[in-house]
Design a protein around this motif. Structure first.
Motif, PDB file in Angstrom:
ATOM      1  N   GLY A  55       0.616  -1.264   0.055  1.00  0.00           N
ATOM      2  CA  GLY A  55      -0.063  -0.051  -0.053  1.00  0.00           C
ATOM      3  C   GLY A  55       0.881   1.329   0.026  1.00  0.00           C
ATOM      4  O   GLY A  55       0.492   2.525  -0.096  1.00  0.00           O
ATOM      5  N   GLY A  56       2.153   1.161   0.041  1.00  0.00           N
ATOM      6  CA  GLY A  56       2.912   2.247   0.202  1.00  0.00           C
ATOM      7  C   GLY A  56       3.229   3.102  -1.263  1.00  0.00           C
ATOM      8  O   GLY A  56       3.537   4.144  -1.320  1.00  0.00           O
ATOM      9  N   ASP A  57       3.028   2.388  -2.070  1.00  0.00           N
ATOM     10  CA  ASP A  57       3.115   3.024  -3.565  1.00  0.00           C
ATOM     11  C   ASP A  57       1.874   2.987  -4.329  1.00  0.00           C
ATOM     12  O   ASP A  57       1.194   1.883  -4.597  1.00  0.00           O
ATOM     13  CB  ASP A  57       4.328   2.087  -4.395  1.00  0.00           C
ATOM     14  N   LYS A  58       1.493   4.146  -4.776  1.00  0.00           N
ATOM     15  CA  LYS A  58       0.448   4.289  -5.622  1.00  0.00           C
ATOM     16  C   LYS A  58       0.775   5.109  -6.981  1.00  0.00           C
ATOM     17  O   LYS A  58       1.686   5.700  -7.225  1.00  0.00           O
ATOM     18  CB  LYS A  58      -0.614   5.027  -4.819  1.00  0.00           C
ATOM     19  N   PHE A  59      -0.019   4.489  -7.869  1.00  0.00           N
ATOM     20  CA  PHE A  59       0.366   4.977  -9.194  1.00  0.00           C
ATOM     21  C   PHE A  59      -1.066   5.397 -10.160  1.00  0.00           C
ATOM     22  O   PHE A  59      -2.187   4.548  -9.735  1.00  0.00           O
ATOM     23  CB  PHE A  59       0.658   3.917 -10.163  1.00  0.00           C
ATOM     24  N   TYR A  60      -1.153   6.388 -10.849  1.00  0.00           N
ATOM     25  CA  TYR A  60      -2.201   6.866 -11.439  1.00  0.00           C
ATOM     26  C   TYR A  60      -2.101   7.333 -12.895  1.00  0.00           C
ATOM     27  O   TYR A  60      -0.817   7.848 -13.254  1.00  0.00           O
ATOM     28  CB  TYR A  60      -2.679   8.045 -10.664  1.00  0.00           C
ATOM     29  N   ALA A  61      -2.929   6.963 -13.819  1.00  0.00           N
ATOM     30  CA  ALA A  61      -2.793   7.748 -15.005  1.00  0.00           C
ATOM     31  C   ALA A  61      -2.960   9.209 -14.782  1.00  0.00           C
ATOM     32  O   ALA A  61      -3.506   9.703 -13.988  1.00  0.00           O
ATOM     33  CB  ALA A  61      -4.066   7.193 -15.909  1.00  0.00           C
ATOM     34  N   ASP A  62      -1.879   9.812 -15.706  1.00  0.00           N
ATOM     35  CA  ASP A  62      -1.860  11.284 -15.588  1.00  0.00           C
ATOM     36  C   ASP A  62      -3.131  12.099 -15.518  1.00  0.00           C
ATOM     37  O   ASP A  62      -3.417  12.851 -14.900  1.00  0.00           O
ATOM     38  CB  ASP A  62      -0.996  11.872 -16.798  1.00  0.00           C
ATOM     39  N   SER A  63      -4.115  11.666 -16.597  1.00  0.00           N
ATOM     40  CA  SER A  63      -5.371  12.419 -16.631  1.00  0.00           C
ATOM     41  C   SER A  63      -6.332  12.019 -15.652  1.00  0.00           C
ATOM     42  O   SER A  63      -7.155  12.888 -15.544  1.00  0.00           O
ATOM     43  CB  SER A  63      -5.960  11.989 -17.948  1.00  0.00           C
ATOM     44  N   LEU A  64      -5.983  11.099 -14.676  1.00  0.00           N
ATOM     45  CA  LEU A  64      -7.047  10.861 -13.569  1.00  0.00           C
ATOM     46  C   LEU A  64      -6.399  11.176 -12.099  1.00  0.00           C
ATOM     47  O   LEU A  64      -7.280  11.087 -11.213  1.00  0.00           O
ATOM     48  CB  LEU A  64      -7.163   9.420 -13.727  1.00  0.00           C
ATOM     49  N   ARG A  65      -5.346  11.642 -12.088  1.00  0.00           N
ATOM     50  CA  ARG A  65      -4.798  11.753 -10.893  1.00  0.00           C
ATOM     51  C   ARG A  65      -5.326  13.147 -10.376  1.00  0.00           C
ATOM     52  O   ARG A  65      -5.605  14.206 -11.055  1.00  0.00           O
ATOM     53  CB  ARG A  65      -3.252  12.207 -11.118  1.00  0.00           C
ATOM     54  N   GLY A  66      -5.613  13.180  -9.119  1.00  0.00           N
ATOM     55  CA  GLY A  66      -6.431  14.231  -8.589  1.00  0.00           C
ATOM     56  C   GLY A  66      -8.066  13.956  -8.438  1.00  0.00           C
ATOM     57  O   GLY A  66      -8.899  14.359  -7.623  1.00  0.00           O
ATOM     58  N   ARG A  67      -8.477  13.165  -9.256  1.00  0.00           N
ATOM     59  CA  ARG A  67      -9.942  12.659  -9.378  1.00  0.00           C
ATOM     60  C   ARG A  67     -10.167  11.302  -8.566  1.00  0.00           C
ATOM     61  O   ARG A  67     -11.107  11.064  -8.018  1.00  0.00           O
ATOM     62  CB  ARG A  67     -10.513  12.820 -10.524  1.00  0.00           C
ATOM     63  N   PHE A  68      -8.987  10.445  -8.981  1.00  0.00           N
ATOM     64  CA  PHE A  68      -9.340   9.069  -8.704  1.00  0.00           C
ATOM     65  C   PHE A  68      -8.428   8.806  -7.669  1.00  0.00           C
ATOM     66  O   PHE A  68      -7.252   9.245  -7.414  1.00  0.00           O
ATOM     67  CB  PHE A  68      -9.010   8.156  -9.635  1.00  0.00           C
ATOM     68  N   THR A  69      -8.754   7.956  -6.424  1.00  0.00           N
ATOM     69  CA  THR A  69      -7.894   7.496  -5.258  1.00  0.00           C
ATOM     70  C   THR A  69      -7.913   6.101  -5.103  1.00  0.00           C
ATOM     71  O   THR A  69      -8.791   5.631  -4.981  1.00  0.00           O
ATOM     72  CB  THR A  69      -8.341   8.125  -4.102  1.00  0.00           C
ATOM     73  N   ILE A  70      -6.859   5.464  -5.040  1.00  0.00           N
ATOM     74  CA  ILE A  70      -6.665   4.038  -4.768  1.00  0.00           C
ATOM     75  C   ILE A  70      -6.329   3.753  -3.425  1.00  0.00           C
ATOM     76  O   ILE A  70      -5.479   4.659  -2.843  1.00  0.00           O
ATOM     77  CB  ILE A  70      -5.535   3.503  -5.702  1.00  0.00           C
ATOM     78  N   SER A  71      -6.755   2.683  -2.940  1.00  0.00           N
ATOM     79  CA  SER A  71      -6.319   2.199  -1.553  1.00  0.00           C
ATOM     80  C   SER A  71      -6.837   0.778  -1.342  1.00  0.00           C
ATOM     81  O   SER A  71      -7.385   0.173  -2.247  1.00  0.00           O
ATOM     82  CB  SER A  71      -7.402   2.891  -0.510  1.00  0.00           C
ATOM     83  N   ARG A  72      -6.306   0.355  -0.242  1.00  0.00           N
ATOM     84  CA  ARG A  72      -6.516  -1.185  -0.049  1.00  0.00           C
ATOM     85  C   ARG A  72      -6.711  -1.548   1.524  1.00  0.00           C
ATOM     86  O   ARG A  72      -6.061  -0.770   2.220  1.00  0.00           O
ATOM     87  CB  ARG A  72      -5.358  -2.043  -0.630  1.00  0.00           C
ATOM     88  N   ASP A  73      -7.270  -2.429   1.989  1.00  0.00           N
ATOM     89  CA  ASP A  73      -7.527  -2.960   3.403  1.00  0.00           C
ATOM     90  C   ASP A  73      -7.458  -4.469   3.221  1.00  0.00           C
ATOM     91  O   ASP A  73      -8.197  -5.122   3.132  1.00  0.00           O
ATOM     92  CB  ASP A  73      -9.117  -2.610   3.580  1.00  0.00           C
TER      93      ASP A  73
END
Length: 130
Positions: A55-73
């Protein structure tokens, strides 16, 4: 073998929000990186977001960064994709994808590479009407 199941899709008005969920079965879940891809009709499958097994490294498509948030439990064996400010262009089938445990760790250079992911869910439809 890893069994992947995603859910949470639906119809959302532009500007609205939606949260997708994905589970990956097996005792190795906490050691599995996981990612999201999407595919619209007539288009290639494209990378959305991914998260490392820790969970320490998160990646986003450039066009989606800021609108989408990834997480895990990991206690729930679940990964989430929180999607905000949805647009009509976000309409697609969203797929959860999991690399085999033997694959390299996710990096900015490989995270969007389809061959990295060995296990796929059946997809969940997200529709944002105009």
């Amino acid at each position: 073998q890893v069994h992947v199941v995603e859910s949470g899709g639906g119809l959302v008005q532009a500007g609205g929000s939606l949260r997708l969920s994905c589970t990956a079965s097996g005792p190795t879940f906490t050691r599995l990186s996981m990612g999201w891809f999407r595919q619209a009709p007539g288009k290639e499958r494209e990378f959305v977001s991914a998260i490392s097994w820790s969970g320490g490294d998160k990646f986003y498509a450039d066009s989606l960064r800021g609108r989408f948030t990834i997480s895990r439990d990991d206690a729930k064996n679940t990964m989430y994709l929180q999607m905000n400010n949805l647009k009509t262009e976000d309409t697609a089938v969203y797929y959860c994808a999991v690399p085999a445990p033997t694959e390299p760790a996710l990096t900015s250079s490989n995270v969007a590479s389809l061959p990295l992911y060995d296990y796929w869910g059946q997809g969940t439809q997200v529709t944002v009407p105009s």
